[in-house]
Design a protein around this motif. Structure first.
Motif, PDB file in Angstrom:
ATOM      1  N   ASP A 144       0.739  -1.280   0.236  1.00 40.93           N
ATOM      2  CA  ASP A 144       0.363   0.202  -0.228  1.00 40.93           C
ATOM      3  C   ASP A 144       0.953   1.965  -0.027  1.00 40.93           C
ATOM      4  O   ASP A 144       0.148   1.897   0.581  1.00 40.93           O
ATOM      5  CB  ASP A 144      -1.329   0.278   1.336  1.00 40.93           C
ATOM      6  CG  ASP A 144      -0.284   0.039   2.048  1.00 40.93           C
ATOM      7  OD1 ASP A 144       1.237   0.102   2.168  1.00 40.93           O
ATOM      8  OD2 ASP A 144      -0.853  -0.374   3.339  1.00 40.93           O
ATOM      9  N   GLY A 145       2.031   1.429  -0.198  1.00 40.07           N
ATOM     10  CA  GLY A 145       2.381   2.417  -0.584  1.00 40.07           C
ATOM     11  C   GLY A 145       2.897   2.934  -2.037  1.00 40.07           C
ATOM     12  O   GLY A 145       3.036   2.613  -2.857  1.00 40.07           O
ATOM     13  N   VAL A 146       3.558   3.859  -1.980  1.00 41.27           N
ATOM     14  CA  VAL A 146       2.913   4.747  -2.958  1.00 41.27           C
ATOM     15  C   VAL A 146       4.643   4.651  -3.688  1.00 41.27           C
ATOM     16  O   VAL A 146       4.374   4.494  -4.704  1.00 41.27           O
ATOM     17  CB  VAL A 146       3.365   6.597  -2.806  1.00 41.27           C
ATOM     18  CG1 VAL A 146       2.003   6.790  -1.846  1.00 41.27           C
ATOM     19  CG2 VAL A 146       4.645   6.872  -1.478  1.00 41.27           C
ATOM     20  N   THR A 147       5.613   3.747  -2.945  1.00 39.35           N
ATOM     21  CA  THR A 147       6.470   3.283  -3.996  1.00 39.35           C
ATOM     22  C   THR A 147       6.339   1.925  -4.556  1.00 39.35           C
ATOM     23  O   THR A 147       7.183   1.628  -5.339  1.00 39.35           O
ATOM     24  CB  THR A 147       8.228   3.706  -3.897  1.00 39.35           C
ATOM     25  OG1 THR A 147       8.373   2.569  -2.182  1.00 39.35           O
ATOM     26  CG2 THR A 147       8.226   4.707  -3.371  1.00 39.35           C
ATOM     27  N   ASP A 148       5.422   1.288  -3.861  1.00 42.63           N
ATOM     28  CA  ASP A 148       5.330  -0.186  -4.382  1.00 42.63           C
ATOM     29  C   ASP A 148       4.283   0.066  -5.704  1.00 42.63           C
ATOM     30  O   ASP A 148       3.473   0.629  -6.436  1.00 42.63           O
ATOM     31  CB  ASP A 148       4.315  -0.517  -3.728  1.00 42.63           C
ATOM     32  CG  ASP A 148       4.590  -1.101  -2.450  1.00 42.63           C
ATOM     33  OD1 ASP A 148       6.076  -1.771  -2.643  1.00 42.63           O
ATOM     34  OD2 ASP A 148       4.112  -1.109  -1.218  1.00 42.63           O
ATOM     35  N   CYS A 149       3.993  -1.312  -6.594  1.00 48.84           N
ATOM     36  CA  CYS A 149       4.090  -1.331  -8.254  1.00 48.84           C
ATOM     37  C   CYS A 149       2.484  -1.652  -8.512  1.00 48.84           C
ATOM     38  O   CYS A 149       1.503  -0.786  -8.838  1.00 48.84           O
ATOM     39  CB  CYS A 149       4.236  -3.051  -8.549  1.00 48.84           C
ATOM     40  SG  CYS A 149       4.385  -2.599 -10.488  1.00 48.84           S
ATOM     41  N   THR A 150       1.804  -2.107  -7.316  1.00 48.86           N
ATOM     42  CA  THR A 150       0.331  -2.756  -7.058  1.00 48.86           C
ATOM     43  C   THR A 150       0.178  -2.327  -5.763  1.00 48.86           C
ATOM     44  O   THR A 150       0.641  -2.823  -4.670  1.00 48.86           O
ATOM     45  CB  THR A 150      -0.219  -4.352  -7.852  1.00 48.86           C
ATOM     46  OG1 THR A 150       1.191  -4.883  -6.660  1.00 48.86           O
ATOM     47  CG2 THR A 150       0.113  -3.876  -9.080  1.00 48.86           C
ATOM     48  N   ASN A 151      -0.663  -2.273  -5.891  1.00 47.86           N
ATOM     49  CA  ASN A 151      -1.714  -2.581  -4.447  1.00 47.86           C
ATOM     50  C   ASN A 151      -2.768  -3.471  -4.446  1.00 47.86           C
ATOM     51  O   ASN A 151      -4.003  -3.428  -4.759  1.00 47.86           O
ATOM     52  CB  ASN A 151      -2.326  -1.231  -3.778  1.00 47.86           C
ATOM     53  CG  ASN A 151      -3.021  -1.403  -2.467  1.00 47.86           C
ATOM     54  OD1 ASN A 151      -2.650  -2.510  -1.271  1.00 47.86           O
ATOM     55  ND2 ASN A 151      -3.416  -0.025  -1.638  1.00 47.86           N
ATOM     56  N   GLY A 152      -2.943  -4.655  -3.772  1.00 43.97           N
ATOM     57  CA  GLY A 152      -3.947  -5.909  -4.377  1.00 43.97           C
ATOM     58  C   GLY A 152      -3.705  -5.867  -6.022  1.00 43.97           C
ATOM     59  O   GLY A 152      -3.156  -6.585  -6.657  1.00 43.97           O
ATOM     60  N   THR A 153      -5.368  -6.065  -6.259  1.00 46.27           N
ATOM     61  CA  THR A 153      -5.402  -6.639  -7.863  1.00 46.27           C
ATOM     62  C   THR A 153      -5.540  -4.991  -8.554  1.00 46.27           C
ATOM     63  O   THR A 153      -5.380  -5.062  -9.317  1.00 46.27           O
ATOM     64  CB  THR A 153      -6.325  -6.984  -7.567  1.00 46.27           C
ATOM     65  OG1 THR A 153      -6.947  -6.126  -7.381  1.00 46.27           O
ATOM     66  CG2 THR A 153      -6.849  -8.177  -7.451  1.00 46.27           C
TER      67      THR A 153
END
Length: 167
Positions: A144-153
Motif C-alpha cells: 500500500d506504499g506509494v513506491t509499490d507497483c500494485t496494491n492488491g489487484t
C-alpha cells in the motif's frame, strides 16, 4: 485629414501585443514537446520491461520443473545477482539453470535501471505467477506504499511498472 499626433506609440503597442501572443504560443509548443519526450521515454521503458519479463517467462517455460527455484531466487535482490554455476560453459541441473537464468535476467534489468520480482498473481484462484518489472522510483512489489507497483489487484496511481502473468 488624420491627426497623427494621437497615433504616437501605437505601432510599438501592436508589436508588444504580437510578441506576447507569440510567446504564449511558443510556451504552449514547449510544453507539448516536453510531454512528447516524456511519452517517448515511458514507451521505451515499457518496451524494455516487456522484453525483460518475456525473457524470464520464456526461461521459466523451458525449465518448468524448477519453478519454485525461480521464485526463491527472484524473491530477494541478493539472490538475483549471484549464481552457483555458469550454465553457459557447463552442464547444469534444472535448479542450477534456474539460479543462472535469474541472475542473467536480473543483471539485464539492473543495467537498464529496472527491478524484477515474481509473486503469485493477486485476485485469481489458479495459483498463477506474475512477473513484476519496475523502473524509476517504483519497486517491483505489492503493497500500500506509494513506491509499490500494485496494491492488491490494482496498480498504484504513480507507479511505473508492468506485470506479466506466467503460467
Amino acid at each position: 485629414m488624420l491627426n497623427y499626433k494621437n497615433q504616437k506609440g501605437m505601432g510599438f503597442v501592436e508589436i508588444l501585443v504580437a510578441l506576447l501572443l507569440l510567446a504564449i504560443g511558443v510556451l504552449g509548443y514547449v510544453a507539448l514537446q516536453y510531454r512528447a519526450v516524456e511519452a517517448t521515454s515511458e514507451a521505451t521503458y515499457r518496451a524494455q520491461g516487456i522484453n525483460i519479463a518475456r525473457d524470464l517467462a520464456e526461461r521459466i517455460r523451458v525449465n518448468r520443473s524448477a519453478l519454485n527455484k525461480y521464485k526463491t531466487e527472484i524473491s530477494t535482490a541478493e539472490n538475483q545477482k549471484i549464481y552457483q554455476k555458469n550454465c553457459s560453459t557447463s552442464n547444469c541441473t534444472s535448479t542450477e539453470l534456474a539460479d543462472f537464468d535469474v541472475s542473467q535476467v536480473a543483471k539485464n534489468a539492473d543495467a537498464l535501471g529496472m527491478t524484477i520480482n515474481m509473486m503469485t498473481c493477486k485476485g485469481n484462484n489458479n495459483g498463477r505467477n506474475c512477473i513484476y518489472v519496475a523502473w524509476a522510483d517504483t519497486s517491483a512489489t505489492d503493497g500500500d506504499g506509494v513506491t509499490d507497483c500494485t496494491n492488491g489487484t490494482s496498480y498504484n496511481a504513480a507507479s511505473t511498472c508492468l506485470i506479466m502473468e506466467v503460467y
